[in-house]
Design a protein around this motif. Structure first.
Motif, PDB file in Angstrom:
ATOM      1  N   VAL A 197      27.854  33.993  41.624  1.00  0.00           N
ATOM      2  CA  VAL A 197      26.906  34.665  40.717  1.00  0.00           C
ATOM      3  C   VAL A 197      27.125  36.179  40.688  1.00  0.00           C
ATOM      4  N   LYS A 198      27.315  36.763  41.875  1.00  0.00           N
ATOM      5  CA  LYS A 198      27.424  38.228  41.922  1.00  0.00           C
ATOM      6  C   LYS A 198      28.658  38.743  41.184  1.00  0.00           C
ATOM      7  N   VAL A 199      29.640  37.868  40.964  1.00  0.00           N
ATOM      8  CA  VAL A 199      30.790  38.238  40.123  1.00  0.00           C
ATOM      9  C   VAL A 199      30.857  37.243  38.953  1.00  0.00           C
ATOM     10  N   GLY A 200      29.672  36.859  38.482  1.00  0.00           N
ATOM     11  CA  GLY A 200      29.567  35.776  37.495  1.00  0.00           C
ATOM     12  C   GLY A 200      30.337  36.020  36.215  1.00  0.00           C
ATOM     13  N   TRP A 201      30.409  37.282  35.785  1.00  0.00           N
ATOM     14  CA  TRP A 201      31.088  37.479  34.493  1.00  0.00           C
ATOM     15  C   TRP A 201      32.601  37.349  34.614  1.00  0.00           C
ATOM     16  N   LEU A 202      33.092  37.544  35.830  1.00  0.00           N
ATOM     17  CA  LEU A 202      34.514  37.294  36.076  1.00  0.00           C
ATOM     18  C   LEU A 202      34.805  35.807  35.864  1.00  0.00           C
ATOM     19  N   TRP A 203      33.937  34.940  36.365  1.00  0.00           N
ATOM     20  CA  TRP A 203      34.105  33.490  36.192  1.00  0.00           C
ATOM     21  C   TRP A 203      33.935  33.106  34.732  1.00  0.00           C
ATOM     22  N   VAL A 257      26.102  41.998  25.352  1.00  0.00           N
ATOM     23  CA  VAL A 257      24.700  41.771  25.742  1.00  0.00           C
ATOM     24  C   VAL A 257      24.580  41.807  27.265  1.00  0.00           C
ATOM     25  N   TRP A 258      25.519  41.117  27.950  1.00  0.00           N
ATOM     26  CA  TRP A 258      25.487  41.114  29.425  1.00  0.00           C
ATOM     27  C   TRP A 258      25.596  42.540  29.968  1.00  0.00           C
ATOM     28  N   ILE A 259      26.539  43.329  29.413  1.00  0.00           N
ATOM     29  CA  ILE A 259      26.719  44.711  29.889  1.00  0.00           C
ATOM     30  C   ILE A 259      25.425  45.506  29.662  1.00  0.00           C
ATOM     31  N   LEU A 298      22.355  44.516  29.319  1.00  0.00           N
ATOM     32  CA  LEU A 298      21.205  44.070  30.136  1.00  0.00           C
ATOM     33  C   LEU A 298      21.375  44.394  31.617  1.00  0.00           C
ATOM     34  N   THR A 299      22.606  44.217  32.131  1.00  0.00           N
ATOM     35  CA  THR A 299      22.737  44.265  33.603  1.00  0.00           C
ATOM     36  C   THR A 299      23.568  45.426  34.146  1.00  0.00           C
ATOM     37  N   GLN A 300      24.423  46.048  33.300  1.00  0.00           N
ATOM     38  CA  GLN A 300      25.343  47.053  33.846  1.00  0.00           C
ATOM     39  C   GLN A 300      25.070  48.467  33.346  1.00  0.00           C
ATOM     40  N   TRP A 301      24.988  48.619  32.039  1.00  0.00           N
ATOM     41  CA  TRP A 301      24.900  49.968  31.460  1.00  0.00           C
ATOM     42  C   TRP A 301      24.334  49.886  30.056  1.00  0.00           C
ATOM     43  N   SER A 325      14.605  38.448  35.709  1.00  0.00           N
ATOM     44  CA  SER A 325      15.581  37.893  36.650  1.00  0.00           C
ATOM     45  C   SER A 325      16.998  38.001  36.082  1.00  0.00           C
ATOM     46  N   GLY A 326      17.812  38.854  36.724  1.00  0.00           N
ATOM     47  CA  GLY A 326      19.209  39.011  36.302  1.00  0.00           C
ATOM     48  C   GLY A 326      19.985  37.720  36.517  1.00  0.00           C
ATOM     49  N   HIS A 327      19.666  37.003  37.618  1.00  0.00           N
ATOM     50  CA  HIS A 327      20.374  35.749  37.904  1.00  0.00           C
ATOM     51  C   HIS A 327      20.089  34.705  36.831  1.00  0.00           C
TER      52      HIS A 327
HETATM   53  C1  LIG Z   1      46.105  33.825  23.037  1.00  0.00           C
HETATM   54  C2  LIG Z   1      45.221  34.796  22.390  1.00  0.00           C
HETATM   55  C3  LIG Z   1      44.166  35.187  23.334  1.00  0.00           C
HETATM   56  C4  LIG Z   1      43.399  36.323  22.736  1.00  0.00           C
HETATM   57  C5  LIG Z   1      42.579  36.926  23.799  1.00  0.00           C
HETATM   58  C6  LIG Z   1      42.316  38.309  23.433  1.00  0.00           C
HETATM   59  C7  LIG Z   1      41.594  39.106  24.147  1.00  0.00           C
HETATM   60  C8  LIG Z   1      40.993  38.707  25.455  1.00  0.00           C
HETATM   61  C9  LIG Z   1      39.544  38.380  25.295  1.00  0.00           C
HETATM   62  C10 LIG Z   1      38.619  38.848  26.015  1.00  0.00           C
HETATM   63  C11 LIG Z   1      38.842  39.785  27.144  1.00  0.00           C
HETATM   64  C12 LIG Z   1      38.368  41.151  26.742  1.00  0.00           C
HETATM   65  C13 LIG Z   1      37.594  41.879  27.408  1.00  0.00           C
HETATM   66  C14 LIG Z   1      37.013  41.388  28.670  1.00  0.00           C
HETATM   67  C15 LIG Z   1      35.613  41.848  28.732  1.00  0.00           C
HETATM   68  C16 LIG Z   1      34.983  41.767  29.781  1.00  0.00           C
HETATM   69  C17 LIG Z   1      35.580  41.299  31.038  1.00  0.00           C
HETATM   70  C18 LIG Z   1      34.663  41.508  32.157  1.00  0.00           C
HETATM   71  C19 LIG Z   1      35.397  41.228  33.417  1.00  0.00           C
HETATM   72  C20 LIG Z   1      34.414  41.160  34.481  1.00  0.00           C
HETATM   73  O1  LIG Z   1      33.524  40.444  34.378  1.00  0.00           O
HETATM   74  S1  LIG Z   1      34.656  42.116  35.844  1.00  0.00           S
HETATM   75  C21 LIG Z   1      33.091  42.305  36.547  1.00  0.00           C
HETATM   76  C22 LIG Z   1      32.663  41.217  37.426  1.00  0.00           C
HETATM   77  N1  LIG Z   1      31.321  41.527  37.762  1.00  0.00           N
HETATM   78  C23 LIG Z   1      30.359  40.699  37.515  1.00  0.00           C
HETATM   79  O2  LIG Z   1      30.553  39.631  37.039  1.00  0.00           O
HETATM   80  C24 LIG Z   1      28.978  41.157  37.907  1.00  0.00           C
HETATM   81  C25 LIG Z   1      27.968  40.065  37.666  1.00  0.00           C
HETATM   82  N2  LIG Z   1      26.720  40.457  38.266  1.00  0.00           N
HETATM   83  C26 LIG Z   1      25.669  40.858  37.571  1.00  0.00           C
HETATM   84  O3  LIG Z   1      25.670  40.954  36.368  1.00  0.00           O
HETATM   85  C27 LIG Z   1      24.444  41.195  38.407  1.00  0.00           C
HETATM   86  O4  LIG Z   1      24.817  41.365  39.726  1.00  0.00           O
HETATM   87  C28 LIG Z   1      23.400  40.046  38.327  1.00  0.00           C
HETATM   88  C29 LIG Z   1      22.893  39.936  36.902  1.00  0.00           C
HETATM   89  C30 LIG Z   1      23.996  38.735  38.783  1.00  0.00           C
HETATM   90  C31 LIG Z   1      22.212  40.345  39.235  1.00  0.00           C
HETATM   91  O5  LIG Z   1      22.054  41.585  39.533  1.00  0.00           O
HETATM   92  P1  LIG Z   1      21.201  41.958  40.870  1.00  0.00           P
HETATM   93  O6  LIG Z   1      19.764  41.787  40.537  1.00  0.00           O
HETATM   94  O7  LIG Z   1      21.615  41.051  41.968  1.00  0.00           O
HETATM   95  O8  LIG Z   1      21.553  43.389  41.139  1.00  0.00           O
END
Ligand SMILES: CCCCC/C=C\C/C=C\C/C=C\C/C=C\CCCC(=O)SCCNC(=O)CCNC(=O)[C@H](O)C(C)(C)COP(=O)(O)O
Ligand SMILES: Nc1ncnc2c1ncn2[C@@H]1O[C@H](COP(=O)(O)O)[C@@H](OP(=O)(O)O)[C@H]1O
Length: 334
Positions: free
Chosen positions: A98-104, A144-146, A148-151, A212-214
């Protein structure tokens, strides 16, 4: 809004093997508005409030949860007396999923559109219309995710709404070297306005409504993924697509009639992209249940759910009803 018709009508309905068949449909039973989910989608969306309600009920009735000490400022149980492994913030799925949920979410979305033939040739990196439109939908949801939760032009919306509802960063004395350094490095605005900054200086984020961010992230991620793969799954399982869309002339049509895809046929294996995305959806639902049972108040979970649902509605449902939006964002499977 389309009106409900009472007579039987004939529709051209493409069947999953790509041929067309004429079917007599009782249109009084057919869903007639492109603004509404299909019956199957409706059921899938109901899973979310059901998990939240059942989770909250369980936490009220389970004796070990009732007897544990809930700490409102951290929206969780005291880890020393936590009623289960999943009631601790340090649980492995919270930290690495979950804490790296957007990566997944990003990884499973990319694997899906690159591998599944309904988006373009498998593992051939051609930019097709469907890949481009799916990427636009993903980027809209990511924005929307960014926000709401990041910036959001400064602190994210979840932190801003906490302040708007009367919350603040109450100082708790922390003499650790790290806390002192953080305090020295931070400007006043940051110190006051973000949850992360407040925690870093040993303060308690207290007094406001904390969406709730989660709940928000888990519902946003899982609903985006199943919206993307559901049409392909239904085709593989030989099921009809029951979604409806509004054409440019205002006539409401079956999405199945609009689909030109013959790249997925009945009984075709789901493939690695859909299987991986299903795994991410499954883990999201499990963690949603754990959040429902062990974290937050019911109202904070409700607002997390409503915000995620609104974003999904705008990106995945509005284009069904408004052709101009559909020409940009597309509709999964069409
Ligand atoms: C063959 C043709 C293919 C064409 C493809 C073309 C382009 C590619 C397409 C898309 C990619 C483009 C851009 C990518 C955009 C975003 C990527 C983001 C990558 C990441 O997600 S890195 C960051 C990882 N971090 C997280 O996931 C943080 C998640 N956590 C939270 O949001 C919060 O911690 C919370 C909401 C879970 C809770 O917060 P707290 O209350 O605990 O503080
Ligand atoms: N299912 C879960 N498992 C573990 N921790 C969870 C959780 N759901 C929420 N939390 C924790 O509860 C706090 C509030 O969550 P959120 O507002 O994102 O819903 C966060 O604490 P931290 O910010 O101290 O990590 C988060 O990690």
């Amino acid at each position: 809004m389309a009106t409900r018709r009472t007579t039987n009508a004939k529709f051209e309905v493409p069947v999953p093997n790509g041929k067309s068949a004429t079917a007599n449909l009782d249109s009084s039973k057919a869903r007639s508005s492109p603004w509404l989910p299909s019956a199957l989608e409706g059921v899938l969306f109901l899973v979310y409030p059901l998990i939240l309600i059942l989770g909250s009920l369980y936490s009220n009735f389970d004796p070990s949860t009732r007897n544990a000490t809930y700490v409102a400022d951290s929206q969780s149980y005291d880890p020393r007396t936590a009623p289960s492994y999943f009631a601790k913030k340090s649980n492995i799925l919270n930290v690495y999923f979950v804490k790296v949920g957007w990566l997944w979410a990003t990884a499973s979305f990319l694997l899906l559109i690159v591998s599944h033939p309904s988006f373009g040739p498998s593992f051939d990196f051609q930019v097709t219309r469907r890949r481009a439109q799916a990427t636009l939908r993903f980027l809209s949801i990511t924005t929307v995710w960014i926000f709401l939760t990041q910036w959001f032009f400064g602190p994210p919306i979840i932190d801003r709404s906490y302040r708007w509802t009367g919350g603040q960063c109450a100082m708790i004395q922390s003499d650790s070297l790290a806390a002192q350094q953080e305090k020295a490095e931070m400007g006043d605005a940051e110190l006051i306005f973000t949850h992360a900054a407040c925690k870093a200086i040993g303060g308690a984020w207290t007094g406001g409504h904390d969406i709730s961010g989660h709940v928000f992230l888990l519902i946003l991620c899982s609903a985006m993924l199943w919206q993307e793969f559901l049409p392909a799954v239904l085709r593989s399982w030989g099921q009809r697509d029951a979604r409806v869309i509004a054409a440019a002339d205002g006539i409401v049509k079956s999405a199945a009639a609009e689909s030109t895809s013959s790249s997925v046929t009945a009984n075709q294996p789901l493939g690695v992209g859909i299987q991986f995305a299903m795994g991410v959806v499954g883990l999201s639902l499990w963690m949603l249940l754990m959040t429902a049972v062990y974290f937050h108040t019911w109202f904070e979970k409700l607002t997390g759910f409503l915000v995620a649902l609104t974003a999904i509605y705008v990106v995945y449902f509005v284009p069904r009803a408004i052709p101009a939006a559909r020409s940009v964002l597309g509709v999964p499977g069409l």
